[in-house]
Write an enzyme that holds these catalytic residues in place. Structure first.
Site, PDB file in Angstrom:
ATOM      1  N   ARG A 174       0.819  -1.224   0.000  1.00  0.00           N
ATOM      2  CA  ARG A 174       0.000   0.000   0.000  1.00  0.00           C
ATOM      3  C   ARG A 174       0.845   1.264   0.000  1.00  0.00           C
ATOM      4  O   ARG A 174       0.393   2.310  -0.465  1.00  0.00           O
ATOM      5  CB  ARG A 174      -0.989  -0.017   1.151  1.00  0.00           C
ATOM      6  CG  ARG A 174      -2.060  -1.095   0.965  1.00  0.00           C
ATOM      7  CD  ARG A 174      -3.096  -1.068   2.052  1.00  0.00           C
ATOM      8  NE  ARG A 174      -2.522  -1.089   3.374  1.00  0.00           N
ATOM      9  CZ  ARG A 174      -2.760  -2.004   4.287  1.00  0.00           C
ATOM     10  NH1 ARG A 174      -3.602  -2.979   4.038  1.00  0.00           N
ATOM     11  NH2 ARG A 174      -2.198  -1.946   5.465  1.00  0.00           N
ATOM     12  N   GLU A 211       2.462  -7.326  14.694  1.00  0.00           N
ATOM     13  CA  GLU A 211       1.600  -7.732  15.795  1.00  0.00           C
ATOM     14  C   GLU A 211       1.629  -9.244  15.975  1.00  0.00           C
ATOM     15  O   GLU A 211       1.459  -9.759  17.062  1.00  0.00           O
ATOM     16  CB  GLU A 211       0.153  -7.285  15.548  1.00  0.00           C
ATOM     17  CG  GLU A 211      -0.045  -5.779  15.572  1.00  0.00           C
ATOM     18  CD  GLU A 211       0.330  -5.086  14.271  1.00  0.00           C
ATOM     19  OE1 GLU A 211       0.650  -5.779  13.271  1.00  0.00           O
ATOM     20  OE2 GLU A 211       0.336  -3.854  14.243  1.00  0.00           O
TER      21      GLU A 211
END
Length: 177
Positions: free
Chosen positions: A60, A97
């Site tokens: 992105r 994460e």
């Protein structure tokens, strides 16, 4: 007045895991006017800094970074996942994460004379961007700024970035909750 891009961001609750509200920007980049507002907003903010290269992380960061580079009259440097670039690279590992990953750039992508802008669609925990900062440092180039479409301010990414750079951080949308 709310910018068109703010109206088009779609909240997706409990994606990719329960408790997370995913910010879907695909309607923004599908709308030519909203997408132009995002690109112009970031590019205009950094227009007077003499940026020579914009670096963006796969994937992105490519979507936002490449047109920002074009607007600034700068080159674009793709930071790819490990093993995707064909020549000698600099590598930066970072925490996710849910694990670890790495980004790489070609060793000749940046030089000491470059003034670099890091651009990404989103800053959250700062892991990816910290890796990009390290890659810029490894080349000897000067980091002039960091620009984002969305900032998840409630995760305090600016404090995490301040640990590795004093470059200006700019975001068009700051999400505080």
């Amino acid at each position: 007045m709310t910018a068109l891009y703010e109206e088009l961001i779609v909240d997706i609750p409990d994606y990719p895991t329960e408790g997370v509200v995913f910010k879907d920007i695909t309607p923004v980049i599908a709308n030519p006017e909203a997408f132009a507002q995002v690109i112009d907003g970031i590019a205009t903010h950094f227009a007077d800094l003499g940026i020579t290269k914009v670096i963006g992380a796969e994937a992105r960061g490519f979507i936002i970074g490449a047109p920002v580079a074009y607007q600034l009259g700068a080159g674009f440097v793709p930071a790819r996942k490990h093993g995707k670039l064909p020549r000698e690279t600099f590598r930066a590992d970072y925490e996710l994460e849910y694990g670890h990953d790495a980004l790489e750039i070609h060793q000749d992508a940046l030089c000491a004379e470059d003034r670099v802008l890091i651009v990404d669609d989103l800053i959250a925990t700062g892991g990816t961007v910290r890796a990009l900062v390290k890659l810029v440092e490894d080349t000897g180039a000067e980091l002039a700024g960091l620009g984002f479409f969305l900032e998840l301010g409630f995760l305090s990414p600016r404090a995490k970035l301040a640990e590795v750079t004093n470059a200006e951080v700019f975001s068009l949308v700051n999400v505080e909750a």
